[in-house]
Design an enzyme around this catalytic site. Structure first.
Site, PDB file in Angstrom:
ATOM      1  N   VAL A  11       0.832  -1.207   0.000  1.00 28.16           N
ATOM      2  CA  VAL A  11       0.000   0.000   0.000  1.00 28.16           C
ATOM      3  C   VAL A  11       0.863   1.251   0.000  1.00 28.16           C
ATOM      4  CG1 VAL A  11      -1.750   1.301   1.277  1.00 28.16           C
ATOM      5  CG2 VAL A  11      -1.911  -1.190   1.149  1.00 28.16           C
ATOM      6  N   ASP A  42      12.645   2.621  14.003  1.00 27.87           N
ATOM      7  CA  ASP A  42      12.118   1.308  14.356  1.00 27.87           C
ATOM      8  C   ASP A  42      10.861   1.529  15.186  1.00 27.87           C
ATOM      9  OD1 ASP A  42      11.735  -1.114  16.136  1.00 27.87           O
ATOM     10  OD2 ASP A  42      13.339  -1.829  14.831  1.00 27.87           O
ATOM     11  N   ALA A  65       2.686   0.891   8.370  1.00 26.60           N
ATOM     12  CA  ALA A  65       3.518  -0.234   8.805  1.00 26.60           C
ATOM     13  C   ALA A  65       2.797  -1.050   9.880  1.00 26.60           C
ATOM     14  CB  ALA A  65       4.848   0.273   9.345  1.00 26.60           C
ATOM     15  N   ARG A  67       2.555  -5.424  11.692  1.00 23.15           N
ATOM     16  CA  ARG A  67       2.769  -6.869  11.588  1.00 23.15           C
ATOM     17  C   ARG A  67       1.492  -7.420  10.964  1.00 23.15           C
ATOM     18  NH1 ARG A  67       2.398 -12.024  14.431  1.00 23.15           N
ATOM     19  NH2 ARG A  67       4.334 -13.186  14.073  1.00 23.15           N
ATOM     20  N   SER A 110      -7.856  -2.469   9.861  1.00 26.05           N
ATOM     21  CA  SER A 110      -8.329  -3.654   9.130  1.00 26.05           C
ATOM     22  C   SER A 110      -9.796  -3.902   9.433  1.00 26.05           C
ATOM     23  CB  SER A 110      -7.515  -4.882   9.545  1.00 26.05           C
ATOM     24  OG  SER A 110      -8.111  -6.070   9.060  1.00 26.05           O
ATOM     25  N   TYR A 136      -4.582 -10.763  15.325  1.00 21.79           N
ATOM     26  CA  TYR A 136      -4.330  -9.606  14.455  1.00 21.79           C
ATOM     27  C   TYR A 136      -5.440  -8.568  14.589  1.00 21.79           C
ATOM     28  CZ  TYR A 136      -3.932  -6.892  10.126  1.00 21.79           C
ATOM     29  OH  TYR A 136      -3.856  -5.869   9.203  1.00 21.79           O
ATOM     30  N   LYS A 140      -5.298  -4.662  16.278  1.00 25.30           N
ATOM     31  CA  LYS A 140      -5.712  -3.458  15.554  1.00 25.30           C
ATOM     32  C   LYS A 140      -6.838  -2.737  16.292  1.00 25.30           C
ATOM     33  CE  LYS A 140      -3.354  -3.332  11.550  1.00 25.30           C
ATOM     34  NZ  LYS A 140      -2.652  -2.156  11.017  1.00 25.30           N
ATOM     35  N   GLY A 185      -5.233 -21.837 -16.539  1.00 25.25           N
ATOM     36  CA  GLY A 185      -6.330 -22.613 -17.108  1.00 25.25           C
ATOM     37  C   GLY A 185      -6.719 -23.820 -16.297  1.00 25.25           C
ATOM     38  N   SER A 202      -9.429  -2.292  -4.285  1.00 23.85           N
ATOM     39  CA  SER A 202      -8.181  -2.198  -5.030  1.00 23.85           C
ATOM     40  C   SER A 202      -7.277  -1.190  -4.337  1.00 23.85           C
ATOM     41  CB  SER A 202      -8.433  -1.758  -6.480  1.00 23.85           C
ATOM     42  OG  SER A 202      -8.619  -0.365  -6.572  1.00 23.85           O
TER      43      SER A 202
END
Length: 309
Positions: A11, A42, A65, A67, A110, A136, A140, A185, A202
């Site tokens: 992204v 960092d 950024a 994980r 997310s 995860y 977030k 295919g 997208s």
């Protein structure tokens, strides 16, 4: 000035291209050609006076950024590792940004904060209570909550964006694998999975929204869901992948109940749910608040995602 983390990622690279400026402060481990404004950084750093000084000229910090979500995470304590980067380090960065006087902090979160599925329920909305189901998503969600509280305490504007699966040129993982299989295919067994609906976004629509949130006054202290605003079934996804690659759609009509049976036998029901179930986002709040609509079609994104590296 804009500061950006995660600029070497999928992204972040597309966002830099859209912004079309070298006048960004890049926060990370590696500098980029043509970018003189760089601070080796960092995410675990705290109380970094040099960073605070660097951020003193920044108006908006876009934090990408993270994980990222891992399908088969074999960490001893996945939640602790996700929290260390996605929650604790995000808050540390935001505190230093607030100390430096940064006006707006944009956090790319997310849709997993909302949950994993909208099968048999309405699409997710921005104002419903978070219901994350994995480490995860929980990391977030906790970051979002702490950022909003920090914003109240400091006056720094917080903007949260929750995307679903992001695709486009350079995409990796499951989307790229499926695109390759269709391009070869192979007769994949997905033609009958046509009653579910999945929201995708997208990367071109996502970075356009991020750019809008950098500039739009009404973005302050808001949570935005985003998508292409055109949901697809699994069968439709496979058919479109075939179309953009100039291939025949050779998907086989395997009954959906067969997938459920296989999931139970292999103890992979969660994987099957993602394949046969729905995950839809209602982006009405995003569109109305920002007077924004996704500028690019789903087919546009699929065509670019099909490009060979």
């Amino acid at each position: 000035m804009i500061a950006l983390t995660g600029y070497t990622g999928f992204v972040g690279q597309h966002l830099l291209e859209l912004l079309n400026t070298t006048d960004c402060l890049l926060l990370g481990r590696n500098t980029l050609a043509n970018y003189s404004r760089f601070y080796e950084f960092d995410l675990s750093q705290t109380n970094d006076l040099d960073l605070v000084s660097k951020l003193s000229k920044v108006d908006v910090l876009v934090h990408i950024a993270a994980r990222v979500h891992i399908m088969n995470d074999d960490s001893t304590d996945p939640l602790a590792e996700f929290r260390a980067i996605n929650t604790d380090s995000t808050l540390n960065l935001a505190k230093q940004a607030a100390q430096a006087g940064v006006k707006r902090f944009i956090f790319v979160s997310s849709i997993k904060v909302n949950g994993e599925s909208t099968t048999d329920r309405p699409p997710f909305t921005a104002n419903e209570n978070p219901a994350p189901e994995d480490p995860y998503g929980l990391s977030k969600a906790e970051a979002e909550q702490q950022l909003l509280e920090l914003g109240k305490q400091t006056g720094m504007e917080i903007v949260i964006i929750r995307p679903p699966l992001v695709y486009g040129e350079g995409v990796k993982a499951n989307f790229a694998s499926l695109m390759r299989f269709v391009g070869k295919g192979l007769p994949l067994p997905f033609r009958s999975i046509k009653s579910n609906k999945r929201s995708l976004v997208s990367v071109y629509n996502l970075v356009d929204l991020i750019k809008t949130c950098i500039e739009h006054p009404k973005a302050a202290n808001q949570v935005f869901l985003t998508s292409d605003d055109y949901d697809l079934s699994t069968a439709e996804i496979v058919a479109l992948m075939a179309k953009v690659q100039g291939k025949k759609n050779l998907a086989l009509p395997v009954p959906v109940w067969c997938f459920g049976l296989v999931g139970k036998l292999l103890n992979k029901s969660d994987v099957i749910d993602r394949l046969t179930g729905s995950l839809q986002l209602d982006i009405t709040h995003t569109k109305n608040t920002l007077d924004w609509a996704p500028p690019y079609s789903v087919e546009h994104g699929f065509k670019l995602a099909a490009k060979k590296p």
